[in-house]
Design a protein around this motif. Structure first.
Motif, PDB file in Angstrom:
ATOM      1  N   ARG A  53       0.847  -1.198   0.000  1.00 48.39           N
ATOM      2  CA  ARG A  53       0.000   0.000   0.000  1.00 48.39           C
ATOM      3  C   ARG A  53       0.876   1.240   0.000  1.00 48.39           C
ATOM      4  N   MET A  54       0.455   2.208  -0.799  1.00 45.89           N
ATOM      5  CA  MET A  54       1.026   3.538  -0.755  1.00 45.89           C
ATOM      6  C   MET A  54      -0.102   4.490  -1.142  1.00 45.89           C
ATOM      7  N   PRO A  55       0.043   5.777  -0.880  1.00 45.63           N
ATOM      8  CA  PRO A  55      -1.055   6.679  -1.235  1.00 45.63           C
ATOM      9  C   PRO A  55      -1.474   6.485  -2.694  1.00 45.63           C
ATOM     10  N   GLN A  56      -2.744   6.349  -2.903  1.00 47.20           N
ATOM     11  CA  GLN A  56      -3.388   6.179  -4.201  1.00 47.20           C
ATOM     12  C   GLN A  56      -3.042   4.869  -4.907  1.00 47.20           C
ATOM     13  N   LEU A  57      -2.482   3.909  -4.184  1.00 51.40           N
ATOM     14  CA  LEU A  57      -2.116   2.658  -4.838  1.00 51.40           C
ATOM     15  C   LEU A  57      -2.171   1.511  -3.842  1.00 51.40           C
TER      16      LEU A  57
END
Length: 163
Positions: free
Chosen positions: A91-95
């Protein structure tokens, strides 16, 4: 202008793929690896996709072609790994990317407590989801200097869902 994760247009990344595998590390034990890449199929082709992936990585503090980022030493890193029900979820921001993980990968990540992520800007159209990737083809792509030099390298601590 300063780039922020909100500048990222996920469609510009093309089809992102995450693969989990393990292999012997210099210490003799298995290392759980994750390889993230795009198929290069966004509008503008592989070059535009590479630029979008690089923007995604650098805007999240992951240098491309730079030093190894140790997530154990950087708890505020906006990238995380969850291991649950035989899946690796990055997980990462927007993904959010997920991959089925083979038993030997799950054993290696349980033993080490982390996985080594190589997130490359280099497109690999041959590594389509749902297609069997031959070990020799994976090794050739993942181990290629062009792939490694165009990637962020991250040690990601593995979290598990608490029951």
């Amino acid at each position: 202008m300063t780039s922020t994760p909100s500048d990222i247009r996920p469609a510009g990344l093309g089809t992102l793929v995450l693969l989990a595998w393990s292999g012997e590390a210099p210490d003799g034990a298995d290392m759980p690896y994750l390889l993230a890449y795009s198929l290069g199929d966004a509008e503008g082709g592989p070059e535009a996709t590479a630029a979008a992936v690089e923007h995604l990585l650098t805007s999240n503090g992951l240098p491309v072609g730079g030093d190894l980022v140790d997530g154990n030493a950087r708890p505020s890193l906006p990238v995380s790994l969850l291991v649950e029900a035989g899946q690796a979820v990055v997980r990462m921001p927007q993904l959010v990317a997920q991959a089925g993980a083979p038993p030997e990968w799950l054993e290696a990540v349980a033993e080490r407590g982390y996985a080594y992520l190589v997130f490359t800007t280099r497109a690999w159209p041959e590594g389509e989801p749902g297609k069997t990737v031959e070990p020799a083809d994976l090794a050739a792509f993942a181990g290629a200097e062009e792939t490694l030099n165009a990637a962020a390298h991250v040690v990601l601590p593995a979290a598990r869902v608490r029951h």
